[in-house]
Write a protein that holds these residues in place. Structure first.
Motif, short mmCIF file in Angstrom:
data_model
loop_
_atom_site.label_atom_id
_atom_site.label_comp_id
_atom_site.label_asym_id
_atom_site.label_seq_id
_atom_site.Cartn_x
_atom_site.Cartn_y
_atom_site.Cartn_z
N TYR A 162 7.58 1.63 -0.15
CA TYR A 162 6.37 0.90 -0.34
C TYR A 162 5.57 1.02 -1.74
CZ TYR A 162 5.85 1.34 4.84
OH TYR A 162 6.21 0.79 6.25
N ASN A 163 5.32 -0.11 -2.01
CA ASN A 163 4.27 -0.34 -3.32
C ASN A 163 3.15 -1.30 -3.04
OD1 ASN A 163 3.32 -1.72 -5.91
ND2 ASN A 163 5.18 -0.90 -6.76
N LEU A 164 2.01 -0.68 -2.94
CA LEU A 164 0.84 -1.42 -2.42
C LEU A 164 0.24 -2.23 -3.35
CD1 LEU A 164 -1.24 1.35 -0.29
CD2 LEU A 164 0.61 -0.16 0.35
N ASN A 165 0.92 -2.48 -4.64
CA ASN A 165 0.55 -3.72 -5.59
C ASN A 165 1.58 -4.62 -5.37
OD1 ASN A 165 -1.60 -1.98 -6.79
ND2 ASN A 165 -0.24 -1.01 -8.23
N GLY A 166 2.50 -4.61 -4.61
CA GLY A 166 3.62 -5.69 -4.86
C GLY A 166 4.38 -5.82 -6.04
N GLU A 167 4.18 -4.74 -6.93
CA GLU A 167 4.94 -4.90 -8.30
C GLU A 167 4.56 -3.66 -9.17
OE1 GLU A 167 3.15 -8.15 -10.38
OE2 GLU A 167 1.24 -7.19 -10.63
N GLY A 168 5.23 -3.39 -10.23
CA GLY A 168 5.05 -2.37 -11.18
C GLY A 168 5.49 -1.26 -10.56
N ASP A 169 4.61 -0.11 -10.37
CA ASP A 169 4.98 1.17 -9.99
C ASP A 169 3.88 1.66 -9.34
OD1 ASP A 169 2.94 2.59 -11.79
OD2 ASP A 169 3.95 1.99 -13.27
N ILE A 170 4.00 3.04 -8.68
CA ILE A 170 3.29 3.78 -7.78
C ILE A 170 2.36 4.69 -8.44
CG2 ILE A 170 4.11 2.74 -5.50
CD1 ILE A 170 4.92 6.29 -6.76
N LEU A 171 2.49 4.98 -9.81
CA LEU A 171 1.97 6.20 -10.27
C LEU A 171 0.41 5.96 -10.32
CD1 LEU A 171 4.50 6.21 -13.44
CD2 LEU A 171 4.49 7.65 -11.14
N GLU A 172 -0.07 5.08 -10.23
CA GLU A 172 -1.52 4.78 -10.01
C GLU A 172 -2.07 4.98 -8.73
OE1 GLU A 172 -3.89 4.81 -12.65
OE2 GLU A 172 -2.51 4.19 -14.19
N HIS A 173 -1.30 5.03 -7.66
CA HIS A 173 -1.60 5.06 -6.13
C HIS A 173 -2.15 6.43 -5.98
CE1 HIS A 173 0.60 1.22 -6.03
NE2 HIS A 173 0.91 1.34 -4.49
N GLU A 174 -3.21 6.50 -5.15
CA GLU A 174 -3.52 7.90 -4.63
C GLU A 174 -2.91 8.23 -3.16
OE1 GLU A 174 -7.91 8.59 -4.10
OE2 GLU A 174 -7.19 8.37 -1.98
N LEU A 175 -2.45 9.60 -3.29
CA LEU A 175 -1.51 9.85 -2.28
C LEU A 175 -2.16 11.20 -1.46
CD1 LEU A 175 1.33 10.04 -0.68
CD2 LEU A 175 2.37 11.20 -2.67
N PHE A 176 -2.24 11.40 -0.06
CA PHE A 176 -2.27 12.41 0.54
C PHE A 176 -1.30 12.39 1.70
CE2 PHE A 176 -3.81 13.54 4.97
CZ PHE A 176 -4.28 14.69 4.68
N ILE A 177 -0.96 13.80 1.42
CA ILE A 177 0.51 14.33 2.37
C ILE A 177 -0.17 15.51 3.34
CG2 ILE A 177 2.82 15.15 2.92
CD1 ILE A 177 3.42 13.86 0.19
N ASN A 178 -0.26 15.35 4.45
CA ASN A 178 -0.82 15.95 5.66
C ASN A 178 0.19 17.41 5.62
OD1 ASN A 178 -2.84 17.66 7.19
ND2 ASN A 178 -2.49 15.95 8.86
N SER A 179 0.37 18.27 4.87
CA SER A 179 1.56 19.38 5.13
C SER A 179 1.24 20.37 4.41
CB SER A 179 2.94 18.63 4.51
OG SER A 179 3.93 19.68 4.60
N ASP A 180 1.30 21.70 4.61
CA ASP A 180 1.25 23.17 4.05
C ASP A 180 2.58 23.48 3.73
OD1 ASP A 180 -1.53 23.02 4.63
OD2 ASP A 180 -0.98 23.92 6.64
#
Length: 315
Positions: A162-180
């Protein structure tokens, strides 16, 4: 390679019978523009010659199994391993490298089917597996099912990048993972059976954070033990697209490849380092060797089911 389309007013999905792979998933950004949020290749040769399983369905067992065997009912089954002694994604000829049969196709859903004979890649039982991709308003729902005529182990998943920009990279994406906790692995990425607390590690995404701002981030390729049906959220400030991941599975491998190598991407899209992120909802890798992990056993005549949803909204 044959391609197929399903669509509704929110989403449009393209997929292939090779690997039952999703090749494109289009949604609207905050300006009303179509945005393809998964990476895909142009040709069959691209998929066959690339080692990263783009968009594909993985089986019989997603992830890595160590030691060159597993046991079912105390019977030892040798399996194919690479030079590092690793059995990865179902073996030398995993499901992602095979053509699947289209069993059903409507405007908003498609079902692929594959049959795997007893002894295939070392696995016991004649297995029939299916995946259905269905569009439910603003959700992509992936449903993997399987049955076998003998007790066996199984772990199916989808491998979208997945890349929600459709190009470039995902470094500017905000990420949440529901895991301890995430799974400890060896140098060859075989799960040891131990879970590690994410606290004070680069793998703590329990508070949403821009990926590049995560202290110590050098990429992720790990399985997380999930706390709840909500597994993750990914958000692009650039396009306003947010994706929420839910699943009935106990784990999720998160993978952010630094470099995919030379690729002929669909629509001549251009991606940089850390181009994308996978959310592989599944059981734990190497679970056949660890009784403290969720059981991967599929008993003869029973049904395996992995249901995961990817919901797209704007904010």
């Amino acid at each position: 390679m044959k391609t197929y389309t399903i669509k509704n007013s929110f989403l449009k999905l393209f997929c292939s019978d090779y690997g039952a792979a999703i090749t494109s998933l289009v949604t609207k950004d905050n300006k009303g523009n179509d945005t393809n949020v998964v990476l895909g290749f142009k040709t069959l040769e691209d998929y066959q010659n690339h080692g990263y399983c783009l968009g594909a369905s993985i089986g019989r067992y997603a992830g890595r199994i160590g030691d060159g065997y597993f046991k079912v009912n105390e019977t030892k089954y040798p399996i194919y391993t690479d030079d590092n002694g690793v059995h990865l994604h179902g073996g030398k000829n995993g499901f992602h490298k095979r053509f699947w049969e289209v069993e059903n196709h409507t405007d908003t859903s498609i079902t692929f089917k594959i049959e795997s004979e007893n002894g295939d890649e070392g696995y016991p039982g004649n297995l029939v597996a299916r995946v259905t991709y269905a569009l439910d308003v603003n959700k992509l729902v992936t449903t993997y099912t399987a049955t076998s005529d003998a007790d066996t182990v199984i772990n199916l998943t989808n491998h979208n990048y997945y890349n929600l920009n459709g190009e470039g990279d995902i470094l500017e994406h905000e990420l949440f993972i529901n895991s301890d906790a995430f799974l400890e692995v060896t140098d060859t990425q075989i799960a040891t059976g131990k879970l590690i607390d994410v606290t004070d590690t680069p793998f703590d995404f329990r508070a949403p954070i821009i990926i590049k701002d995560k202290k110590g981030f050098k990429g992720v390729d790990d399985c997380f033990a999930l706390k709840d049906v909500e597994a993750a959220r990914l958000f692009s400030p650039k396009t306003g697209i947010e994706m929420r991941v839910t699943t009935n599975q106990p784990g999720m491998v998160v993978f952010t490849p630094e470099n995919l190598g030379e690729c002929n991407f669909l629509n001549d899209a251009e991606y940089g380092s850390y181009s994308s992120i996978c959310f592989e909802t599944q059981n734990f890798p190497n679970a056949p060797h660890h009784e403290n992990f969720p059981s991967p056993l599929l008993k003869a005549g029973e049904e395996y089911k992995n249901v995961s949803a990817f919901e797209f909204t704007l904010r």
